[in-house]
Design an enzyme around this catalytic site. Sequence first.
Site: not given
Lengths: 234, 924
Positions: A85, A194, A196
Site C-alpha cells: 500500500c 494488504h 498482512e
Amino acid sequence: MRIGVVTFPGSLDDGDAARAVRIAGGEAVRLWHGDADLHGVDAVVLPGGFSYGDALRCGAIARFAPVMETIVDAARGGLPVLGICNGFQVLCEAHLLPGALTRNQHLHFRNRDQHLRIGTTETAWTSNFTEGEEILIPVKNGEGCFVADTKTLDALEAEGRIVAWYTRGNPNGSQRDIAAITNEAGNVVGIMPHPEHAVEALTGPSLDGLGFFTSALRHLAGAAGGQLTGGATR
Amino acid sequence: MTTQPDTVTGAGEAKLSATAFAATDVLAGDIDTVEQAAKTPDELQPHTELGLKDDEYDRIRQILGRRPTASELAMYSIMWSEHCSYKSSKVHLRQFGEKAPKNTRMLAGIGENAGVVQISDDLAVTFKVESHNHPSYVEPYQGAATGVGGIVRDILAMGARPVAVMDPLRFGAADHPDTARVLPGVVAGIGGYGNCLGLPNIGGEIVFDPTYQGNPLVNALSIGVLPVERLQHKEAAGIGNIVVLLGARTGRDGIGGVSVLASATFDEGAEQRRPSVQVGDPFMEKLLIESCLELYDAGLVAGIQDLGGAGLTCALTETAAAAGTGMRVWLERVPLREASMSPTEILASESQERMLLIVNPDKLDEVLAVAEKWGVWATAIGEVTPSETEGEPGRLVISWNDHVVVDVPPGSLADDGPVYARPIREPGDLILLQADRAETLPRPASPEELRETVLRMIASPNLCDKTWVTEQYDRYVLGNTVLAQPEDAGVLRIDEKTGLGVALSVDGNGRYARLDPYEGAKLALAEAYRNVVVTGAEPVAVTDCLNFGSPEDPAVMWQFAEAVRGLADGCQELGIPVTGGNVSFYNQTGAAAIHPTPVVGVLGILDDVAKRVPMGFPPPPGAEGDLLFVLGTTTDELSGSEWAWVTHGHLGGKPPKVDLAAEQRLGKLLAQAAEREFVVAAHDLSDGGLSQVLVESALRRNVGAKVTLPGDARTAPFVWLFSESAGRALVVVPRGHETAFRALAEEHGVPVTALGVTTEEQVLDIEGQFAIGLDELRTAFTGTMRRLFGGPAELGAESATVASVSAISATADPSFTSAPITAAGPSEAAGASQAASAQGAPSSDAVGSSQAAGASEIASSASGGSNTAGVSGTAGVSGAAGGSGAAGGSEPAASLPGGPVDSSPAQAPAPSDKATEAEKPTQD
C-alpha cells in the site's frame, strides 16, 4: 530470519506487518525512519499507512527518509523488499519500481475483501504460490490506482513482472487490473492490497496473505543455503 | 471536556457571532487587562452576544468583585455554555450516578474524559460517544473529521491507546438534495480522519428521517485500551510543575465553537458559522497519539487533558480546578499559526490536535525530547502555583506580554457554572400521536403482497445495505478486528495471548423515543445490549449521546427528562452503569426539534474472541442444513416500526414493549450457548423485524433458508415477518446441539420457536407463502445507496446478477420523499426550506450576499486570517459539489486538512495534494 518493518511517522499497518512476519515464522525487527542502519535484517517490509501525512504525494517524503537511502542501495544489491500500500507508493517514488499510484478512479477510499490472481511466483515474495492461483486478501486505499505509460505496462507484462492482478472486480481503476509488480531482479515487490491482514482466520478473510511472508523466509533460507543469490532466480 | 461543541449555550434570542470574541479585545481598547477592568467598572461588555444571560453576567461580576476582562468574559461564556457546563441537563444526569448499580470494574466514570472499565487483572478499556452535529451540518467533511479527532483525544487523555471508532449517523430524507451534500461529506470526513489515524471503524448506524433534515446527527464513539496502571488523570497536581502545550499550533479555527456554533438552534444563517468549525489534521493527531503513549510509558506525565471544545480555556481551568491548585500562564508562549491573534482568541481557539500536559520540571527535557522525536510542538506555557490563602483553591493567572489579562478562581469556570431546572411539559400532541396506532393500518395479506413487501423493505434507505458507506472506512488496521459492520456488534481482540476481547454496539431509535421517550431510551439500551449479547459477550458498561432539541422548550425538556429517567432505570435494571457520554441540545431548525434521539453504546467482554458468534448463516454442513430458532416472544407490535414508516409513512402509537429482565435472560442464554458452542450464528431482531434478519443472515455468506412461520396462516405471517417486538434473536443451531440448546433455553426461561433450516439452495423460502432467490434479494438490498449517492461504480466486471430493481418503487417510500409525516411535519417543512436555501446558494459568496450583515461581518474577520478564509473557501467548494446532486460521488472537496500554511517542526509540510485532487470534477 530477521525481517525489518519500517515505521515512518504516519505508518499504520507496521504492527500488522510485524505480526505477519512472526506468524509466518520470522523474526520481526522494527526499523525507524530516521535511522539509516538496517540492523542486519535479511529483508524489509515497508508497511501501509500515510507516511508523513501523504504530504506532497503519497510516499514522496518517505523516499527521502534516512532509512530509505540505505534500503534503496540494499535493494539494488538484492535485499528482498516488500512494499504494501503506502509502501508500494514509497517504492515507486524511490524508483525501485516503475509507474505510480494515483487517486482511485471513483475518488473514494475503498476497503473490501479482494480477489487477486497471482501472476508470477518468481519473486522473493511469491514463491510459495502457484502461477494463476486465486487468493483473497483485503484492499484498502484511496490512492491505489496503478498507472504507467504503455511501454512500461507492455514491458511489465512481457517480462512477467506483474505479481498479481485484481480479479472479479477492480477496486480502484488500476491499469490492466494490476495489483502488484516486481523489479527486474524479482527481489522488490510492491502490492496495493494488504497480505498482512490475511494471516489469521480470526481477523482476516483468509490466510492467503501468509504466502508472501513464508515465500520470503523460504527465499532467505535458500539464499543462506547458497542456492540463490541476489534476489530470486528468474 | 473535550471535543467540540455541540450543544450550545442558552443563547435565547441573542444573535451570537464568532466575531464577538475578537471584538471583545478591541472594544476594550488595546488589550483589556485586569488592571484596566478594575479601573473601568462601567464599561459596556458584549455578554449577550457571547451567549451569557444578564444574571449570569452579574454573577461573574460578583465572583470577580469587578467587571471581567475581555478574555475572562470570553472564558466564562465558553465554560458556562450548555456544551461545557451541562447547565440544563445536570439536574437530570445525576440519576446516572444515583441509580448506578454497584460495579467493581469501573476505574473512572462520569466527569472524566471517558469512563474506564477494567476487563482483566492488568487491562482496562475506555470508551465514549460524543456528538458533532452542528459542525457536521455546517461543514460536513471537517465537522465529521474533527468529531472523530475529538473523541479519540478523550480516549488518549485517559492513558489509553485508541483502538477503534464507530459512528452513529442520522440524516434527513435519503433523496433530499441536501442529504446528498451532507452524507458524502460526513462519510468521507470520518473515513479521511479515522483511516489516517489507523483506527478501524467497526460499527455504527446510518439512519434517514426527515426529522434530521436541517440538523443531521453525527455522533462518534471511540474505544481505547490501557494497562490498568497507566490510567492518567487531569489534575494539575504538584506545585511548581510545568504546564506544557503539546501538538498543533493554535490558529483561528473553531473560535466560539461551543458557544456560537453549538450555541443555539440553527437559523437561516448556518453557513456563516463555518469559521467556527475546526479543521482537522489526522497526521498531527497520529503523531500526538504516539508521543503521548511514549510519554505515559516513560512515566513523564503528572497530569494530562485534551484540548477540544473550549480549547485552552477548558483545559487550563479544568486541570487547575480538579487539583485545587492555581496556575500561572504566559499566553505569548503559545505557538501560533497567526501572529496577530489576540489573547482572547488564543484562549477561545478550538484548534485540533493539542494536549495539555502537567510535567515535573526535572522531566521537562525528556518530554521535549519525545516530542521532538515525533515531530510535534511542545512548549512550556506556564506552571502550577500554590494557593495564596491556606485552605482556598489557587487562582488562574494568565498574562500576555506582561499584561495580566485573566485572574480568576478556576473552579468558578469549571465547576460552578449555572444550573437550571428548566420547565418541563409533556408535548401537547403526544396523546393523539400515541392513539394513532400502526397496528390498525392495512397490511399485506397475500403471499404475493408479502413477497413484494419484503423486497420493498430491504431496499428502503434505513434497511438497505450500507456497504457504500462502510467500505470507505478501514476496518482491518491494527489487525484485531474480529467482527465489524454489518455485524450486530463490533468485536475486537484486546489481548493476543489470551484471546480476551470486547464487543461494542451503539444504537438509537428516534421514532420510538418520539412516541415515548422513557420507553424509547430503554429500547435503545435494550437493542445495544442485545447486539452485544448475540456475539456471546457479557455486557458491562454503557455510554450515551443524548441528542435533543432546545432545552428552552419545555416539551423538549420533558422528552429529555423522560429519556434520562428511562436510561438510568434501564441501566439499573440491567446492572450495567453509564460510564460517560455527552448531551447535545439545540438540535432543531427554527421551532421544530428533532425526534428525541438518545443513542446508547453498550460494551461487553468476551473471554475468548475465537468463540464470538457472527450473524451470517454458515454454509450448511450437509443436505439437511442447520436449524433456525427465534428466541423471545413475537407479538403484534408495529407502531413506530420500519414497516409502518416505509409502507404508510406512518408514525404513531406506542413503541414495542421492553422487558429488560427478559433481555437479561436472553443475554445469559446466548453467552452460555456461545461458550458451549451450541450456536453457530445469531442475529438480533430489531428494525424491520424477522424479514430483515433472514435476508441479512442469508446474504452474508450466500446461504439460503427454508422457513415455516408458525401460527394462523392468514395474519400471522405478516406479524412474524415485520413485528419489531423487543427481546428477540434469530439463532442457528447445528442439529447435534438441538436438545442441549432447547434445554438451556428452558433453564433460562427464554421461549424458543423453531423456524426452519438453512439450505444449500440459494433461496429464501417462506413455506406456503413465497420464495425469493438470494440474487434477487441481493439486488434489491444492495442497489439503494449507489442509486441515491452515486459513486463507486464497479470498475471491473464484478459478477453480480442484475435483476431489475425497478419494480421496487423507491420513490414511494417516505424516507425518500421527505413528505411531512404526522407530528414531524413542522420540523420537516422547516428543514426542507432551510436545506433548499443552502442548496440554492452553494457558494459562500452567494450565502454572504443573502445574509447581508452577519455574513459580511464574518467575511471581514476571515479575510484577516488565511486560516478562516481557507475554511470557508473549502466549505464553499463542498457545497457546490453537493449541488450537483446525487449523480457525482462527491468525494468531499473539503478534504484539505490544515488549510493554512503550517509547516510543523517535523519534516512534514501540510498535506496539499488531496485538496487539488478534490477540486477535479467528481462525476463518475
